[in-house]
Design a protein around this motif. Structure first.
Motif, mmCIF file in Angstrom:
data_model
loop_
_atom_site.group_PDB
_atom_site.id
_atom_site.type_symbol
_atom_site.label_atom_id
_atom_site.label_comp_id
_atom_site.label_asym_id
_atom_site.label_seq_id
_atom_site.Cartn_x
_atom_site.Cartn_y
_atom_site.Cartn_z
ATOM 1 N N CYS A 57 0.840 -1.217 0.000
ATOM 2 C CA CYS A 57 0.000 0.000 0.000
ATOM 3 C C CYS A 57 0.864 1.252 0.000
ATOM 4 N N GLU A 58 1.885 1.261 0.874
ATOM 5 C CA GLU A 58 2.793 2.398 0.914
ATOM 6 C C GLU A 58 3.543 2.530 -0.410
ATOM 7 N N ALA A 59 4.007 1.419 -0.944
ATOM 8 C CA ALA A 59 4.739 1.450 -2.216
ATOM 9 C C ALA A 59 3.853 1.925 -3.356
ATOM 10 N N SER A 60 2.538 1.651 -3.263
ATOM 11 C CA SER A 60 1.638 2.070 -4.347
ATOM 12 C C SER A 60 1.568 3.590 -4.458
ATOM 13 N N LEU A 61 1.708 4.310 -3.332
ATOM 14 C CA LEU A 61 1.722 5.779 -3.373
ATOM 15 C C LEU A 61 2.944 6.276 -4.133
ATOM 16 N N GLU A 62 4.100 5.688 -3.829
ATOM 17 C CA GLU A 62 5.324 6.104 -4.520
ATOM 18 C C GLU A 62 5.250 5.790 -6.004
ATOM 19 N N LYS A 63 4.619 4.679 -6.356
ATOM 20 C CA LYS A 63 4.499 4.325 -7.774
ATOM 21 C C LYS A 63 3.645 5.359 -8.519
ATOM 22 N N VAL A 64 2.569 5.834 -7.873
ATOM 23 C CA VAL A 64 1.734 6.863 -8.506
ATOM 24 C C VAL A 64 2.554 8.133 -8.736
ATOM 25 N N LEU A 65 3.339 8.528 -7.725
ATOM 26 C CA LEU A 65 4.168 9.723 -7.879
ATOM 27 C C LEU A 65 5.127 9.561 -9.055
ATOM 28 N N GLN A 66 5.756 8.400 -9.154
ATOM 29 C CA GLN A 66 6.692 8.172 -10.255
ATOM 30 C C GLN A 66 5.982 8.147 -11.599
ATOM 31 N N ASP A 67 4.803 7.558 -11.624
ATOM 32 C CA ASP A 67 4.049 7.496 -12.888
ATOM 33 C C ASP A 67 3.730 8.898 -13.418
ATOM 34 N N TYR A 68 3.542 9.842 -12.508
ATOM 35 C CA TYR A 68 3.233 11.221 -12.912
ATOM 36 C C TYR A 68 4.465 12.130 -12.836
ATOM 37 N N ASN A 69 5.637 11.506 -12.834
ATOM 38 C CA ASN A 69 6.908 12.246 -12.883
ATOM 39 C C ASN A 69 7.064 13.203 -11.705
ATOM 40 N N ILE A 70 6.654 12.746 -10.524
ATOM 41 C CA ILE A 70 6.836 13.518 -9.299
ATOM 42 C C ILE A 70 7.937 12.816 -8.512
ATOM 43 N N CYS A 71 9.170 13.225 -8.730
ATOM 44 C CA CYS A 71 10.334 12.568 -8.128
ATOM 45 C C CYS A 71 10.818 13.415 -6.956
ATOM 46 N N ARG A 72 10.571 12.949 -5.765
ATOM 47 C CA ARG A 72 10.928 13.739 -4.581
ATOM 48 C C ARG A 72 12.448 13.888 -4.454
ATOM 49 N N GLN A 73 12.852 14.916 -3.676
ATOM 50 C CA GLN A 73 14.267 15.246 -3.530
ATOM 51 C C GLN A 73 14.944 14.247 -2.592
ATOM 52 N N ARG A 74 15.662 13.286 -3.184
ATOM 53 C CA ARG A 74 16.236 12.193 -2.407
ATOM 54 C C ARG A 74 17.163 12.692 -1.304
ATOM 55 N N TYR A 75 17.982 13.714 -1.597
ATOM 56 C CA TYR A 75 18.992 14.161 -0.636
ATOM 57 C C TYR A 75 18.478 15.273 0.276
ATOM 58 N N HIS A 76 17.168 15.513 0.244
ATOM 59 C CA HIS A 76 16.573 16.522 1.131
ATOM 60 C C HIS A 76 15.372 15.917 1.868
ATOM 61 N N GLY A 77 15.559 14.708 2.364
ATOM 62 C CA GLY A 77 14.514 14.067 3.162
ATOM 63 C C GLY A 77 13.268 13.718 2.387
ATOM 64 N N GLY A 78 13.383 13.506 1.093
ATOM 65 C CA GLY A 78 12.197 13.169 0.301
ATOM 66 C C GLY A 78 11.243 14.340 0.159
ATOM 67 N N ALA A 79 11.777 15.569 0.157
ATOM 68 C CA ALA A 79 10.924 16.762 0.128
ATOM 69 C C ALA A 79 10.297 16.954 -1.251
ATOM 70 N N PHE A 80 9.150 17.618 -1.254
ATOM 71 C CA PHE A 80 8.496 18.024 -2.492
ATOM 72 C C PHE A 80 8.942 19.441 -2.848
ATOM 73 N N ILE A 81 8.840 19.784 -4.128
ATOM 74 C CA ILE A 81 9.048 21.164 -4.560
ATOM 75 C C ILE A 81 7.736 21.691 -5.124
ATOM 76 N N GLY A 82 7.705 22.982 -5.428
ATOM 77 C CA GLY A 82 6.452 23.610 -5.853
ATOM 78 C C GLY A 82 5.821 22.956 -7.064
ATOM 79 N N ASN A 83 6.632 22.613 -8.080
ATOM 80 C CA ASN A 83 6.085 21.994 -9.283
ATOM 81 C C ASN A 83 5.490 20.620 -8.993
ATOM 82 N N HIS A 84 6.087 19.888 -8.036
ATOM 83 C CA HIS A 84 5.533 18.601 -7.639
ATOM 84 C C HIS A 84 4.103 18.765 -7.146
#
Length: 560
Positions: A355-382
């Motif tokens: 279930c948790e992995a399914s959320l990350e898959k949706v983000l990747q499918d829509y090209n929402i790649c969180r900032q790996r080296y900043h605690g998985g943070a989102f940016i404005g465009n995300h």
């Protein structure tokens, strides 16, 4: 090239090495300023009028007013304070951002006080200025941390974290809390009382966390709610709660014997340990923020000691040092605990349930790649992308699709829980998207528009309290409080969407400066390099120069 820039520049630019504080020591760092801000604004207004570029956004700005917003941000090893004349068609475009103070040091309270002291008197002159019979209204933008620093608050972690009212953090947890409103006068009065009582940070809450005087003379009603940073605070808050609900579903799946990654038996234990580590890291971050606050206060006292009575300085310094000692002990304890937990756990190999992995898959499918080296943070465009209806639908349905898939043969009670989770976050994300769509507008706002966003905010906050706060999945944060209690009042005063007034444009200045600095990398002297960078950008903002750029022609459509 530098000679050509000097010839094209119609106003004076001052470049100097200034002593700034860094980690307790003083270093000479480069600073570039436009000392005559009023003259600069007048020059731009004259040129904008001569080139026919002034506008009033279809009545969003009153016809007898000129609006200028001033704000700043730190990025790319320098802090940039800039102004934008809002009476142009695209005030947040790079060509309309005019930096007035740039310095190569961190934006601590002490450094900001050093750099912005001349700007304060220029802003007073600007607010009293008339141009062609039109009054000039000065607004302040910036992220919430900068705003609280400029107005002397100890920060968003204090007991009284709101810049606009004196509400306490505990009162924010209740719907529509009432609290006395702040103003420049109350900020100054509370700070004076704080200093008179010894300026001990441990007592800051008794004086509504006003530990420094305001640095700029801009009234609080002209401080723009930082809507970009509302997005960056509220969407992750919802997403984190959704992740935790998915982890609960995954634990229930593991208990039924359904495979979770490669080791279902250890999944619940893995989640619990990593949640414990996350909690300790949050405590550590809070203590580090307190440590930074203590350093800032000590640096501020160092700079302003000559203006204070010696007994006050000694008492305040002693209090800060005593608190710093306690803080250092707490930091050492938390660092040891985090290190021990980190040693036993590898964040890269933590078990992720389906279930948790399914959320990350949706983000990747829509090209929402969180900032790996900043605690998985989102940016404005995300967040802009994640709040589109299709993405909201996909995020909400993902855990339900996992639990209800035929091959899992999940019990009906678990499917029902997944359906509840799915509806919960469909509602929350859709309601927040509706709020965001309205407050991020750049258009004029009618009374009906203001009522509509107030209704949307009330609906969202009621759902957020019911589905997250009351279930102990999160607390009402200062940014949620701004949304609930101050956003619509601000929009009602300005009668325009906050997308026109907020901080997005200022953030774009960093990439431009990074590019220009790289181009001028051959200039060895750091001060001269910064001066040339600022001049090069300013040249690109001159209305007389912009009119020389040919307009891009639209390509003809081919007839197929």
């Amino acid at each position: 090239m530098r000679q050509q820039l000097d010839e094209q520049m119609p106003f004076n630019i001052v470049a100097e090495s200034v002593p700034f504080l860094s980690s307790g020591s003083v270093e000479l760092r480069p600073m570039v300023t436009l000392p005559d801000v009023v003259g600069t604004v007048q020059h731009y207004l004259d040129q904008l009028e001569a080139t026919g570029q002034l506008c009033w956004h279809d009545g969003a700005i009153p016809s007898d007013e000129i609006w200028v917003k001033v704000g700043g941000d730190h990025g790319g090893h320098s802090f940039k304070m800039a102004f934008h004349i809002l009476n142009v068609s695209h005030p947040n475009a790079l060509r309309n951002i005019i930096p007035v103070t740039v310095f190569g040091a961190k934006d601590t309270a002490a450094n900001l006080a050093t750099a912005l002291q001349p700007l304060a008197s220029e802003i007073e002159r600007l607010q009293a200025m008339q141009w062609r019979g039109k009054a000039v209204k000065v607004l302040l933008y910036g992220d919430y941390e900068l705003q609280t620093t400029l107005y002397g608050l100890s920060g968003s972690s204090g007991v009284h974290p709101c810049l606009h009212c004196k509400v306490t953090r505990s009162a924010m947890q209740h719907p529509q809390p009432t609290a006395a409103q702040r103003s420049l006068d109350t900020l100054r009065a509370d700070h004076s009382a704080f200093v008179a009582a010894g300026a001990r940070l441990v007592d800051a809450k008794k004086y509504t966390n006003c530990i420094r005087p305001p640095m700029l003379p801009i009234a609080l009603e002209n401080v723009v709610i930082p809507v970009l940073h509302l997005d960056l605070g509220i969407f992750p808050w919802i997403f984190e709660a959704c992740t935790r609900d998915c982890q609960t579903l995954d634990s229930a799946l593991a208990a039924t014997g359904v495979t979770v990654d490669s080791d279902s038996a250890n999944y619940s234990e893995s989640v619990a340990k990593h949640q414990q580590l996350s909690s300790k890291r949050a405590d550590l971050e809070q203590e580090e923020a307190i440590a930074q606050n203590l350093r800032d206060q000590l640096e501020w006292l160092t700079i302003h000691a000559a203006n204070l009575a010696q007994p006050q300085v000694e008492a305040a310094t002693g209090g800060i040092q005593a608190q710093a000692q306690q803080n250092a002990q707490q930091l050492a304890r938390l660092q040891e605990e985090v290190q021990q937990l980190s040693g036993a756990l590898d964040m890269q190999t933590r078990l992720h349930g389906p279930c948790e992995a399914s959320l990350e898959k949706v983000l990747q499918d829509y090209n929402i790649c969180r900032q790996r080296y900043h605690g998985g943070a989102f940016i404005g465009n995300h967040i802009h992308r994640a709040l589109k209806p299709a993405v909201i639908q996909a995020l909400a349905e993902a855990p339900l699709a996992v639990v209800s898939s035929p091959e899992r043969e999940s019990p009906q009670s678990l499917v029902d829980n997944a359906r509840i989770v799915s509806q919960r976050y469909r509602d929350l994300l859709s309601q927040f998207a509706s709020c965001r769509r309205r407050y991020s507008s750049c258009s004029a706002m009618s009374a009906e528009d203001i009522q509509a966003i107030e209704s949307d905010v009330r609906t969202f906050m009621a759902t957020a309290r019911k589905e997250i706060v009351q279930r102990n999945m999160g607390n009402v944060t200062p940014k949620l409080h701004l949304l609930e209690c101050h956003l619509t009042d601000s929009m009602a005063r300005f009668r325009v969407g906050l997308g026109l007034l907020a901080e997005q444009g200022g953030e774009s200045l960093h990439a431009e400066f990074n590019d220009l600095t790289a181009r001028h990398g051959g200039i060895v002297n750091e001060l001269e390099r910064l001066r040339t960078t600022v001049k090069c950008h300013l040249t690109s903002t001159l209305p007389s120069q912009l009119t020389l750029i040919p307009k891009r022609q639209k390509r003809k459509q081919r007839d197929d």
